[in-house]
Design an enzyme around this catalytic site. Structure first.
Site, PDB file in Angstrom:
ATOM      1  N   HIS A  41      31.109  -0.501   5.455  1.00  0.00           N
ATOM      2  CA  HIS A  41      30.500  -0.092   4.188  1.00  0.00           C
ATOM      3  C   HIS A  41      29.311  -0.993   3.898  1.00  0.00           C
ATOM      4  O   HIS A  41      29.189  -2.092   4.465  1.00  0.00           O
ATOM      5  CB  HIS A  41      31.527  -0.181   3.055  1.00  0.00           C
ATOM      6  CG  HIS A  41      32.508   0.944   3.068  1.00  0.00           C
ATOM      7  ND1 HIS A  41      33.763   0.837   2.531  1.00  0.00           N
ATOM      8  CD2 HIS A  41      32.414   2.214   3.539  1.00  0.00           C
ATOM      9  CE1 HIS A  41      34.398   1.978   2.666  1.00  0.00           C
ATOM     10  NE2 HIS A  41      33.605   2.828   3.275  1.00  0.00           N
ATOM     11  N   GLY A  88      28.503   7.507   7.448  1.00  0.00           N
ATOM     12  CA  GLY A  88      29.816   7.866   6.919  1.00  0.00           C
ATOM     13  C   GLY A  88      29.790   8.997   5.905  1.00  0.00           C
ATOM     14  O   GLY A  88      30.500   9.992   6.073  1.00  0.00           O
ATOM     15  N   ASP A 122      32.351   9.339   9.604  1.00  0.00           N
ATOM     16  CA  ASP A 122      33.772   8.985   9.617  1.00  0.00           C
ATOM     17  C   ASP A 122      34.588  10.119  10.227  1.00  0.00           C
ATOM     18  O   ASP A 122      35.515   9.881  11.008  1.00  0.00           O
ATOM     19  CB  ASP A 122      34.283   8.700   8.202  1.00  0.00           C
ATOM     20  CG  ASP A 122      33.627   7.493   7.555  1.00  0.00           C
ATOM     21  OD1 ASP A 122      33.103   6.631   8.285  1.00  0.00           O
ATOM     22  OD2 ASP A 122      33.645   7.415   6.321  1.00  0.00           O
ATOM     23  N   ASP A 151      34.844  -1.766   2.000  1.00  0.00           N
ATOM     24  CA  ASP A 151      34.704  -2.460   0.722  1.00  0.00           C
ATOM     25  C   ASP A 151      35.680  -1.819  -0.265  1.00  0.00           C
ATOM     26  O   ASP A 151      35.394  -0.766  -0.825  1.00  0.00           O
ATOM     27  CB  ASP A 151      33.263  -2.333   0.219  1.00  0.00           C
ATOM     28  CG  ASP A 151      33.054  -2.998  -1.128  1.00  0.00           C
ATOM     29  OD1 ASP A 151      33.981  -3.666  -1.626  1.00  0.00           O
ATOM     30  OD2 ASP A 151      31.965  -2.838  -1.685  1.00  0.00           O
ATOM     31  N   HIS A 197      32.705   9.263  -0.241  1.00  0.00           N
ATOM     32  CA  HIS A 197      33.436   9.951   0.831  1.00  0.00           C
ATOM     33  C   HIS A 197      34.824   9.329   1.046  1.00  0.00           C
ATOM     34  O   HIS A 197      35.348   9.320   2.152  1.00  0.00           O
ATOM     35  CB  HIS A 197      32.609   9.921   2.118  1.00  0.00           C
ATOM     36  CG  HIS A 197      32.309   8.546   2.626  1.00  0.00           C
ATOM     37  ND1 HIS A 197      31.542   7.643   1.931  1.00  0.00           N
ATOM     38  CD2 HIS A 197      32.696   7.918   3.753  1.00  0.00           C
ATOM     39  CE1 HIS A 197      31.479   6.515   2.619  1.00  0.00           C
ATOM     40  NE2 HIS A 197      32.179   6.648   3.722  1.00  0.00           N
ATOM     41  N   ASP A 245      37.404  10.975   3.250  1.00  0.00           N
ATOM     42  CA  ASP A 245      37.153  10.826   4.684  1.00  0.00           C
ATOM     43  C   ASP A 245      37.644   9.476   5.188  1.00  0.00           C
ATOM     44  O   ASP A 245      38.175   9.365   6.290  1.00  0.00           O
ATOM     45  CB  ASP A 245      35.658  10.966   5.002  1.00  0.00           C
ATOM     46  CG  ASP A 245      35.094  12.324   4.633  1.00  0.00           C
ATOM     47  OD1 ASP A 245      35.884  13.280   4.521  1.00  0.00           O
ATOM     48  OD2 ASP A 245      33.872  12.416   4.446  1.00  0.00           O
ATOM     49  N   ARG A 278      44.443   7.220   8.115  1.00  0.00           N
ATOM     50  CA  ARG A 278      45.679   7.958   8.414  1.00  0.00           C
ATOM     51  C   ARG A 278      45.726   8.360   9.886  1.00  0.00           C
ATOM     52  O   ARG A 278      46.765   8.220  10.547  1.00  0.00           O
ATOM     53  CB  ARG A 278      45.802   9.183   7.512  1.00  0.00           C
ATOM     54  CG  ARG A 278      47.102   9.950   7.728  1.00  0.00           C
ATOM     55  CD  ARG A 278      47.324  11.117   6.766  1.00  0.00           C
ATOM     56  NE  ARG A 278      46.181  11.982   6.640  1.00  0.00           N
ATOM     57  CZ  ARG A 278      45.391  12.055   5.563  1.00  0.00           C
ATOM     58  NH1 ARG A 278      45.604  11.289   4.520  1.00  0.00           N
ATOM     59  NH2 ARG A 278      44.375  12.887   5.534  1.00  0.00           N
TER      60      ARG A 278
END
Length: 140
Positions: free
Chosen positions: A13, A60, A65, A85, A92, A95, A101
């Site tokens: 980030h 991203g 991402d 961060d 997003h 995402d 996950r």
């Protein structure tokens, strides 16, 4: 000991990009033998400041991402270093959550902070992540 070539995603980030540059400079020799992927601006900065060869995806917020997530779901990513961060809302965020996950679903080593990133990179250099190469070959 021969180190097996791994596919490594590097994401940071905005507030963590400087840390990513410091990390990649410090561990350049650990990263150099591997295939590196990154989201847009992070990849550009790494290339400019380290000279490492990095395949760049979109930024991203523009789908980078998700592009890395697709590689994870295809079992074509072996490690993700995502210096995120947690104190700044991200447009997003769904995402980001999906990417984390997917790392859990596919047992991909994931670092979300500099301390864990250093441990993963040191382990990579010692061959501690070679099981990923075996698992990748079994699934594909």
């Amino acid at each position: 000991m021969e180190v097996k070539k791994m596919n490594i995603a590097l994401i940071a980030h905005d507030e963590k990009k400087e840390q990513m540059i410091e990390l990649t400079l410090s561990y350049k020799n650990y990263l150099k033998p591997h295939t590196l992927f990154a989201t847009g601006t992070t990849g550009k900065r790494i290339i400019e400041e380290t000279g490492l060869d990095v395949h760049r995806f979109k930024s991203g917020p523009h789908g980078g991402d998700q592009q890395i997530g697709a590689k994870i779901s295809e079992n074509k990513m072996d490690m993700v270093i995502f210096l995120r961060d947690p104190l700044t809302p991200q447009p997003h965020e769904p995402d980001v959550t999906a990417l984390i996950r997917l790392c859990d679903v596919y047992a991909i080593p994931l670092a979300t902070n500099i301390g864990t990133a250093e441990i993963l990179l040191r382990g990579l250099s010692k061959g501690f992540l070679d099981w990923r190469k075996l698992r990748r070959n079994d699934i594909l």
